[in-house]
Design a protein around this motif. Structure first.
Motif, short mmCIF file in Angstrom:
data_model
loop_
_atom_site.label_atom_id
_atom_site.label_comp_id
_atom_site.label_asym_id
_atom_site.label_seq_id
_atom_site.Cartn_x
_atom_site.Cartn_y
_atom_site.Cartn_z
N ARG A 167 0.94 -1.02 0.09
CA ARG A 167 0.11 0.23 -0.15
C ARG A 167 0.76 1.39 -0.08
N PHE A 168 0.34 2.08 -1.13
CA PHE A 168 1.52 3.51 -0.91
C PHE A 168 -0.12 4.36 -0.43
N GLY A 169 0.52 5.01 0.52
CA GLY A 169 0.13 5.49 1.50
C GLY A 169 0.41 7.38 1.71
N ASP A 170 -0.04 7.90 1.43
CA ASP A 170 -0.28 9.32 1.96
C ASP A 170 -0.78 10.51 2.42
N ALA A 171 -0.68 11.67 2.13
CA ALA A 171 -1.79 12.04 2.28
C ALA A 171 -3.45 12.04 2.77
N ARG A 172 -3.67 11.68 1.53
CA ARG A 172 -4.90 11.55 1.21
C ARG A 172 -6.03 10.41 1.41
N GLY A 173 -4.34 8.88 1.47
CA GLY A 173 -4.80 7.68 2.12
C GLY A 173 -4.32 6.73 1.48
N TYR A 174 -4.84 5.58 0.60
CA TYR A 174 -3.59 4.58 -0.05
C TYR A 174 -4.38 4.31 -1.57
N PHE A 175 -2.51 4.20 -2.13
CA PHE A 175 -3.00 2.97 -3.23
C PHE A 175 -2.75 1.53 -3.07
N SER A 176 -2.94 0.72 -4.19
CA SER A 176 -2.47 -0.45 -3.72
C SER A 176 -3.12 -1.31 -5.26
N GLU A 177 -2.22 -1.76 -5.74
CA GLU A 177 -2.64 -2.92 -7.02
C GLU A 177 -3.05 -4.77 -5.68
N THR A 178 -4.23 -4.36 -6.42
CA THR A 178 -5.03 -5.44 -5.45
C THR A 178 -4.47 -6.86 -5.95
N TRP A 179 -4.54 -7.10 -7.92
CA TRP A 179 -3.75 -8.18 -8.38
C TRP A 179 -3.29 -8.13 -9.20
N SER A 180 -2.13 -8.44 -9.88
CA SER A 180 -1.59 -8.53 -11.30
C SER A 180 -0.73 -9.86 -12.05
N ARG A 181 -1.63 -9.97 -12.88
CA ARG A 181 -1.41 -11.74 -13.07
C ARG A 181 0.34 -11.60 -12.91
N ARG A 182 1.11 -10.80 -13.79
CA ARG A 182 1.88 -10.56 -13.50
C ARG A 182 3.03 -11.13 -12.53
N VAL A 183 2.51 -10.47 -11.44
CA VAL A 183 3.71 -10.49 -9.82
C VAL A 183 2.82 -11.87 -9.55
N LEU A 184 1.84 -12.50 -9.63
CA LEU A 184 1.66 -14.13 -9.41
C LEU A 184 1.95 -14.24 -9.72
N ALA A 185 2.18 -14.39 -11.18
CA ALA A 185 2.79 -15.48 -11.41
C ALA A 185 4.52 -15.10 -11.19
N GLY A 186 5.07 -14.25 -11.36
CA GLY A 186 6.42 -14.20 -10.10
C GLY A 186 6.71 -14.83 -8.65
N LEU A 187 5.46 -14.51 -8.49
CA LEU A 187 5.48 -15.71 -7.16
C LEU A 187 5.05 -17.38 -7.60
N GLY A 188 4.97 -17.71 -8.79
CA GLY A 188 4.15 -19.06 -9.54
C GLY A 188 3.20 -19.46 -8.99
N VAL A 189 2.32 -18.34 -8.73
CA VAL A 189 1.25 -18.83 -8.99
C VAL A 189 0.91 -18.43 -10.56
N ASP A 190 0.45 -19.57 -10.93
CA ASP A 190 0.30 -19.20 -12.53
C ASP A 190 -1.66 -19.96 -12.74
N LEU A 191 -1.97 -18.38 -12.49
CA LEU A 191 -3.34 -18.89 -12.83
C LEU A 191 -3.69 -17.36 -12.87
N ASP A 192 -5.14 -18.13 -14.32
CA ASP A 192 -6.32 -16.71 -14.69
C ASP A 192 -7.63 -16.89 -13.55
N PHE A 193 -7.40 -15.56 -13.62
CA PHE A 193 -8.52 -15.50 -13.06
C PHE A 193 -10.12 -14.76 -14.46
N VAL A 194 -11.12 -15.02 -13.90
CA VAL A 194 -12.03 -14.52 -15.39
C VAL A 194 -13.16 -14.31 -14.80
#
Ligand SMILES: Cc1cn([C@H]2C[C@H](O)[C@@H](COP(=O)(O)OP(=O)(O)O[C@H]3O[C@H](C)C(=O)[C@H](O)[C@H]3O)O2)c(=O)[nH]c1=O
Length: 199
Positions: A18-45
């Protein structure tokens, strides 16, 4: 994105940055590429969202049968749940075993439940919204359920079974021992190996 193991091989916890700042935060909650990089190779549909008004609402224990078995990636948009996975792969060293992980909008944790596992949750705050990705589409003909209070599984939901707010479908679900079980153990999950457990 950090990944942690649980007592069930294949069931893992993701904690997005989570990238926090005075407004609150931003977060990438899902990235196929990030999960594939962790060995989780799933296509969510398909993305699902449910709102449960009352504390103690139990949705589960659910699954979909092959050919539309679903892996799920669960997170909480508002409120808090105990999210539960149960291994029902016949032949698995953890067959019939369950794990519960608390997920909340505040902690941003996510739980990955592979196909071959039952999924359910109990809400711990009112007006809890659960958001989850599925690796296959809804297939009503493949929809399955097991009793949330099956004594052969022994999930500790943290509430008295009689206090659970349930759908009629969940109230009428069979016990695991009476299930025509389509799932078989096919070996360990590579992405789970050696992961530290969530504190
Ligand atoms: C699951 C689903 C349901 N529906 C329709 C069918 C029903 O008319 C209505 C409510 O369905 P249900 O009572 O099965 O919803 P939940 O009790 O929240 O079930 C879900 O809760 C547990 C925690 C799960 O893991 C499953 O994703 C799912 O079974 O939504 C759809 O149109 N698409 C869908 O993907």
């Amino acid at each position: 994105m950090r990944i942690f193991g649980t007592a069930l091989d294949g069931v893992v916890v993701f904690v997005p940055r989570r990238f926090g700042d005075a407004r609150g935060y931003f977060s990438e909650t899902w990235s196929r590429r990030v999960l594939a990089g962790l060995g989780v190779d799933l296509d969510f549909v398909q993305d699902n969202q449910s709102l449960s008004r009352t504390v103690g609402t139990v949705r589960g224990l659910h699954f979909q049968r092959p050919p539309h078995a679903q892996a799920k990636l669960v997170r909480v948009g508002r409120g808090r749940i105990l999210d539960v996975a149960v291994d029902i792969r016949v032949g698995s060293p953890t067959y019939g075993k369950w794990v519960g992980v608390e997920l909340s909008a505040e902690d941003g944790r996510q739980l990955l439940i592979p196909a071959g596992f039952l999924h359910g949750f109990v809400t711990r705050e009112p007006d809890t919204e659960v958001i989850y990705k599925c690796s296959d589409y809804y297939a009503p003909d493949c929809d399955g359920a097991v009793r949330f209070d099956d004594p052969g599984i022994g999930v500790d939901w943290g509430i008295a079974p009689g206090d659970a707010v349930l759908s009629d479908k969940d109230r009428a679900a069979p016990l695991l021992r009476d299930l025509d079980n389509p799932f078989r153990y096919a070996g360990p999950f590579a992405y789970s190996a050696g992961l530290e457990a969530l504190a």
